[in-house]
Design an enzyme around this catalytic site. Structure first.
Site, PDB file in Angstrom:
ATOM      1  N   HIS A  17       0.844  -1.206   0.000  1.00 51.53           N
ATOM      2  CA  HIS A  17       0.000   0.000   0.000  1.00 51.53           C
ATOM      3  C   HIS A  17       0.879   1.256   0.000  1.00 51.53           C
ATOM      4  O   HIS A  17       0.623   2.209  -0.737  1.00 51.53           O
ATOM      5  CB  HIS A  17      -0.880   0.063   1.256  1.00 51.53           C
ATOM      6  CG  HIS A  17      -1.911  -1.020   1.395  1.00 51.53           C
ATOM      7  ND1 HIS A  17      -2.055  -1.771   2.519  1.00 51.53           N
ATOM      8  CD2 HIS A  17      -2.884  -1.445   0.533  1.00 51.53           C
ATOM      9  CE1 HIS A  17      -3.070  -2.622   2.372  1.00 51.53           C
ATOM     10  NE2 HIS A  17      -3.578  -2.449   1.177  1.00 51.53           N
ATOM     11  N   LYS A  41     -15.675  -7.343   6.293  1.00 51.74           N
ATOM     12  CA  LYS A  41     -14.547  -8.246   6.604  1.00 51.74           C
ATOM     13  C   LYS A  41     -14.239  -8.305   8.107  1.00 51.74           C
ATOM     14  O   LYS A  41     -13.286  -8.970   8.487  1.00 51.74           O
ATOM     15  CB  LYS A  41     -13.297  -7.757   5.875  1.00 51.74           C
ATOM     16  CG  LYS A  41     -13.361  -7.885   4.365  1.00 51.74           C
ATOM     17  CD  LYS A  41     -12.099  -7.288   3.753  1.00 51.74           C
ATOM     18  CE  LYS A  41     -12.139  -7.318   2.245  1.00 51.74           C
ATOM     19  NZ  LYS A  41     -11.058  -6.505   1.655  1.00 51.74           N
ATOM     20  N   ARG A  90      -2.330  -6.420  -8.323  1.00 50.08           N
ATOM     21  CA  ARG A  90      -1.243  -7.361  -8.034  1.00 50.08           C
ATOM     22  C   ARG A  90      -1.194  -8.474  -9.069  1.00 50.08           C
ATOM     23  O   ARG A  90      -0.186  -8.720  -9.684  1.00 50.08           O
ATOM     24  CB  ARG A  90      -1.437  -7.970  -6.639  1.00 50.08           C
ATOM     25  CG  ARG A  90      -1.071  -7.035  -5.529  1.00 50.08           C
ATOM     26  CD  ARG A  90      -1.645  -7.479  -4.230  1.00 50.08           C
ATOM     27  NE  ARG A  90      -3.093  -7.347  -4.249  1.00 50.08           N
ATOM     28  CZ  ARG A  90      -3.865  -7.428  -3.187  1.00 50.08           C
ATOM     29  NH1 ARG A  90      -3.331  -7.695  -2.015  1.00 50.08           N
ATOM     30  NH2 ARG A  90      -5.154  -7.273  -3.273  1.00 50.08           N
ATOM     31  N   SER A 128      -2.929  -7.696   3.131  1.00 52.11           N
ATOM     32  CA  SER A 128      -3.152  -7.526   4.572  1.00 52.11           C
ATOM     33  C   SER A 128      -3.633  -8.837   5.187  1.00 52.11           C
ATOM     34  O   SER A 128      -3.241  -9.186   6.302  1.00 52.11           O
ATOM     35  CB  SER A 128      -4.193  -6.443   4.831  1.00 52.11           C
ATOM     36  OG  SER A 128      -3.767  -5.218   4.326  1.00 52.11           O
TER      37      SER A 128
END
Ligand code: ADP
Length: 161
Positions: A17, A41, A90, A128
Site C-alpha cells: 500500500h 470483513k 497485483r 493484509s
C-alpha cells in the site's frame, strides 16, 4: 489540480500500500487515502487505529491526506471533489474484481474514472489478510510491514491470544 482517491481497508497498511501511495503522490497533485469504515470483513483494527497507523507511515508526504469514509465510494469521491479513483493491481485475480468495480462505479457515477497502478514486483504477493494470518500464528511479519505497523499487529495479536 488533479486529486486521486485511494480507497481500501488498510487493515493493516502494508509496504505494498505504501508503495502505491508514494508512487501516486508523485503523479497526482493530491492523494486522499480513503479508509473504509463499515467493513463486512470485520477488521482487526478499528478505523481510527487504521487512520493513525497510516498517518504514522505516510504522514511525511505533503500532498497526501487520510480520511475515513462510509457508504458508497463514488459519494466519497464526489464529496472530496476527487478526479480519479486509484487502485493497485497485483495479479490477474485482482483484475477481474477491479474491472467489475470500476465499471459499476462508471455506471453510477459516469464522471468518476479509475486508474490502476501495477504492484511493485517485490510486493506482488502481499496482502493484509496474509500478513494477519502469519501474525496469528506468531510468524515473522517484518518483511511486509513498516516496523511500527508490525509492532502494532503483534501487540494486537498478543491481546487476542
Ligand atoms: P480492499 O479491502 O478494498 O481490497 P485493501 O486495503 O486490501 O482494500 O487494498 C486497497 C488497494 O490496495 C486495492 O486496490 C488493492 O488492490 C491494493 N493493494 C493491496 N496490496 C497491494 C500490493 N501488495 N501491491 C499493490 N497494490 C496493493
Amino acid at each position: 489540480m488533479a486529486v486521486a482517491i485511494y480507497p481500501g481497508s488498510f487493515d493493516p497498511v502494508t509496504l505494498g500500500h505504501q508503495d502505491i501511495i508514494e508512487r501516486c503522490s508523485k503523479i497526482m497533485d493530491k492523494v486522499i487515502v480513503g479508509v473504509l469504515r463499515n467493513n463486512s470483513k470485520s477488521p482487526l483494527f478499528s478505523v481510527e487505529e487504521r487512520v493513525t497507523m497510516l498517518s504514522g507511515v505516510i504522514g511525511h508526504l505533503p500532498n497526501v491526506e487520510i480520511q475515513s469514509f462510509d457508504g458508497l465510494l463514488v459519494d466519497f469521491v464526489r464529496q472530496c471533489r476527487g478526479d480519479v479513483i486509484v487502485r493497485g493491481l497485483r495479479a490477474i485475480t485482482d483484475f477481474e474484481y477491479e474491472l467489475q468495480l470500476s465499471q459499476t462505479n462508471r455506471v453510477i457515477a459516469p464522471e468518476v474514472d479509475t486508474m490502476f497502478l501495477t504492484t511493485n514486483l517485490k510486493y506482488s504477493y502481499l496482502s493484509s489478510s496474509i500478513v494477519k494470518e502469519i501474525a496469528m500464528y506468531h510468524g515473522d511479519i517484518s518483511a511486509f510491514l513498516h516496523p511500527d505497523i508490525a509492532r502494532r499487529v503483534r501487540e494486537k495479536m498478543d491481546g487476542i491470544d
